[in-house]
Design an enzyme around this catalytic site. Structure first.
Site, PDB file in Angstrom:
ATOM      1  N   CYS A  75     -97.973 -10.682 -21.537  1.00 21.22           N
ATOM      2  CA  CYS A  75     -96.675 -10.204 -22.037  1.00 21.22           C
ATOM      3  C   CYS A  75     -96.127 -11.109 -23.133  1.00 21.22           C
ATOM      4  O   CYS A  75     -95.523 -10.640 -24.099  1.00 21.22           O
ATOM      5  CB  CYS A  75     -95.677 -10.101 -20.892  1.00 21.22           C
ATOM      6  SG  CYS A  75     -95.282 -11.687 -20.120  1.00 21.22           S
ATOM      7  N   HIS A  93     -91.638 -12.780 -16.894  1.00 24.12           N
ATOM      8  CA  HIS A  93     -92.108 -11.738 -17.805  1.00 24.12           C
ATOM      9  C   HIS A  93     -91.353 -11.810 -19.125  1.00 24.12           C
ATOM     10  O   HIS A  93     -90.127 -11.902 -19.146  1.00 24.12           O
ATOM     11  CB  HIS A  93     -91.887 -10.368 -17.161  1.00 24.12           C
ATOM     12  CG  HIS A  93     -92.437  -9.218 -17.951  1.00 24.12           C
ATOM     13  ND1 HIS A  93     -93.759  -9.108 -18.301  1.00 24.12           N
ATOM     14  CD2 HIS A  93     -91.823  -8.114 -18.465  1.00 24.12           C
ATOM     15  CE1 HIS A  93     -93.945  -7.989 -18.984  1.00 24.12           C
ATOM     16  NE2 HIS A  93     -92.784  -7.370 -19.106  1.00 24.12           N
ATOM     17  N   ASN A 130     -90.394  -3.302 -23.880  1.00 27.54           N
ATOM     18  CA  ASN A 130     -91.339  -3.860 -22.922  1.00 27.54           C
ATOM     19  C   ASN A 130     -92.771  -3.596 -23.386  1.00 27.54           C
ATOM     20  O   ASN A 130     -93.009  -2.926 -24.395  1.00 27.54           O
ATOM     21  CB  ASN A 130     -91.083  -3.250 -21.540  1.00 27.54           C
ATOM     22  CG  ASN A 130     -91.612  -4.116 -20.422  1.00 27.54           C
ATOM     23  OD1 ASN A 130     -92.207  -5.166 -20.650  1.00 27.54           O
ATOM     24  ND2 ASN A 130     -91.415  -3.689 -19.194  1.00 27.54           N
TER      25      ASN A 130
END
Length: 470
Positions: free
Chosen positions: A94, A389, A411
């Protein structure tokens, strides 16, 4: 001799039993405690109905707020240009997706959204894994005089290589190795599904680490140890070439717009020349990593010891600030149309169906007849919360006084997830679960830039808040 050995074993067993009895005396669960618990449970008749409900349903389904999602903010007064949402799939990359998302948004902004580019994740991931492998092996060599049981040696062998990282990794890798477009080195299956690859690399590195320790113990020369380390890294390089593909040294590419139409003539690039064209500047030294860690003094800097960048790059260093001082910096950069790297404890109070984070999404306490009262600092200190994250901060909604009420991030879980790939978070959730923000120095006041230059306090890599984003 045999009688002596049997006697020694017997005495050892007696000593161990005595030590165990000493540790457990007065500290175990006895019948009095169990009886008290049973009486209390029998006095709560609603427990049977709740137990039946919990046996047949998800906890989240039972405690999900019926009104929270309906009140989800859908308008943002400060919003950057939207861009294509990518998918990290079954990988912990991520941080790389968010970092490269910021870079491709900056490129599109420089060209007034007439050009678009997506960068190869596997290209940078290849070198990231190679450098992490070197960190493990060189760290083992540098700590070879310590026993295997020492915390530092265990640190290297416990998790020799992983997917996680921070924006510091993106900056170091891009500055050192350049960039290539995603079409030049597309993500391989192993890059999007990293579990088996990481497991095999870890076994190879643990094996190599033990060999290097033995060489140091045997008094082998530093040159011999270094040469053997290099040979092990060559094996790592070979494995990565097989699983991810070998990074290109040169390629031909023509820029396109967001609809895929060719807008420039094809040119021959190296990864470095392509980086120079699409980024246009050195990333290292251009940003400040901000953190919110209420356990530690604010307006001080901290550096993670034995960070991923110890040997290859610039160690992860951050300035600790209260949330109310971080927010204006984020707003200033968003107002200028620029996205930001940010990271969160995304699993807390996350409505995955709607892509919505709010502290009132799920009422676990009422269902379970208890209370969850820890502060942010207490949650961090007890490993109950921490940055897990990274996502790309893209928008904020401000009230009439200019104070933030909600935030939106892009995201890396695919466009079908949440709000077309984005996630919305309320201000109260943001303050509880946002931890890291990377701000370009152009939006940071001079006083904070000076504070960021302070000599940092070293933080151990096992600290609950300083694990890499995944």
């Amino acid at each position: 001799m045999l009688r002596h050995s049997i006697l020694t074993l017997a005495l050892t067993a007696v000593a161990a039993t005595a030590a165990l009895a000493q540790h457990t005396a007065g500290g175990g669960i006895d019948t009095r405690m169990l009886d008290a618990m049973r009486r209390a449970e029998a006095a709560a008749p609603v427990s049977r109905a709740l137990s039946n409900a919990l046996a047949a349903n998800s906890i989240d389904d039972l405690v999900r707020s019926r009104t929270a999602a309906a009140n989800m903010p859908r308008h943002f007064s400060v919003e950057t240009s939207r861009q294509a949402i990518e998918d990290q799939k079954s990988s912990g990359r991520c941080w790389m997706f968010s970092g490269l998302s910021v870079l491709r948004a900056d490129f599109a902004r420089m060209h007034h959204d007439t050009l678009a580019v997506t960068f190869s994740h596997d290209y940078l991931f290849f070198y990231d894994l190679l450098e992490k492998s070197n960190l493990m092996l060189q760290g083992v060599v540098d700590c070879a005089r310590e026993p295997m049981e020492s915390e530092r040696v265990r640190f290297f062998f416990r998790a020799p290589v992983g997917d996680g990282g921070t924006f510091c990794g993106v900056a170091d890798l891009v500055d050192k190795y350049g960039l290539v477009p995603s079409c030049v080195m597309p993500d391989a299956h192993q890059g999007s599904n990293t579990g088996r690859m990481r497991s095999l690399l870890a076994s190879l590195l643990r094996q190599g680490g033990l060999e290097l320790r033995r060489m140091v113990a045997q008094g082998k020369s530093a040159k011999a140890v270094s040469q053997r380390k290099e040979a092990i890294l060559a094996d790592v390089y070979h494995m990565l070439c097989l699983m991810l593909g070998e990074p290109p040294a040169q390629f031909t590419y023509a820029h396109r717009d967001s609809d895929g139409h060719v807008r420039t003539e094809a040119r021959t690039y190296t990864p470095a020349s392509f980086r120079d064209e699409v980024v246009g500047r050195r990333l290292g030294g251009s940003f400040v990593m901000l953190m919110n860690d209420p356990r530690r003094p604010y307006h001080k800097t901290y550096e993670v010891e034995w960070d991923r960048h110890t040997y290859d790059g610039t160690n992860w260093c951050y300035l600790n600030l209260p949330m109310e001082e971080i927010e204006p910096l984020a707003i200033a950069q968003l107002r200028d149309g620029r996205k930001l790297y940010s990271s969160y404890d995304v699993g807390k109070q996350l409505d995955r169906i709607n892509g919505y984070c709010d502290t009132d999404n799920y009422d676990y306490a009422t269902l379970l007849g208890t209370a969850f009262t820890m502060t942010k600092a207490e949650r961090i200190a007890t490993f109950d919360s921490g940055s897990t994250h990274a996502m790309t901060l893209a928008a904020v909604d401000l009230d009439a006084a200019g104070a933030p009420t909600a935030w939106r991030v892009e995201n890396s879980w695919g466009a079908a997830w949440g709000q077309a790939g984005s996630l919305v978070m309320t201000q109260r959730w943001w303050r509880d679960y946002m931890f890291r923000l990377v701000v370009d120095k152009a939006y940071v006041p001079e006083v904070l830039l000076r504070e960021a230059q302070q000599k940092p306090t070293l933080v151990m890599p096992e600290d609950p808040l300083f694990l890499p984003d995944e």
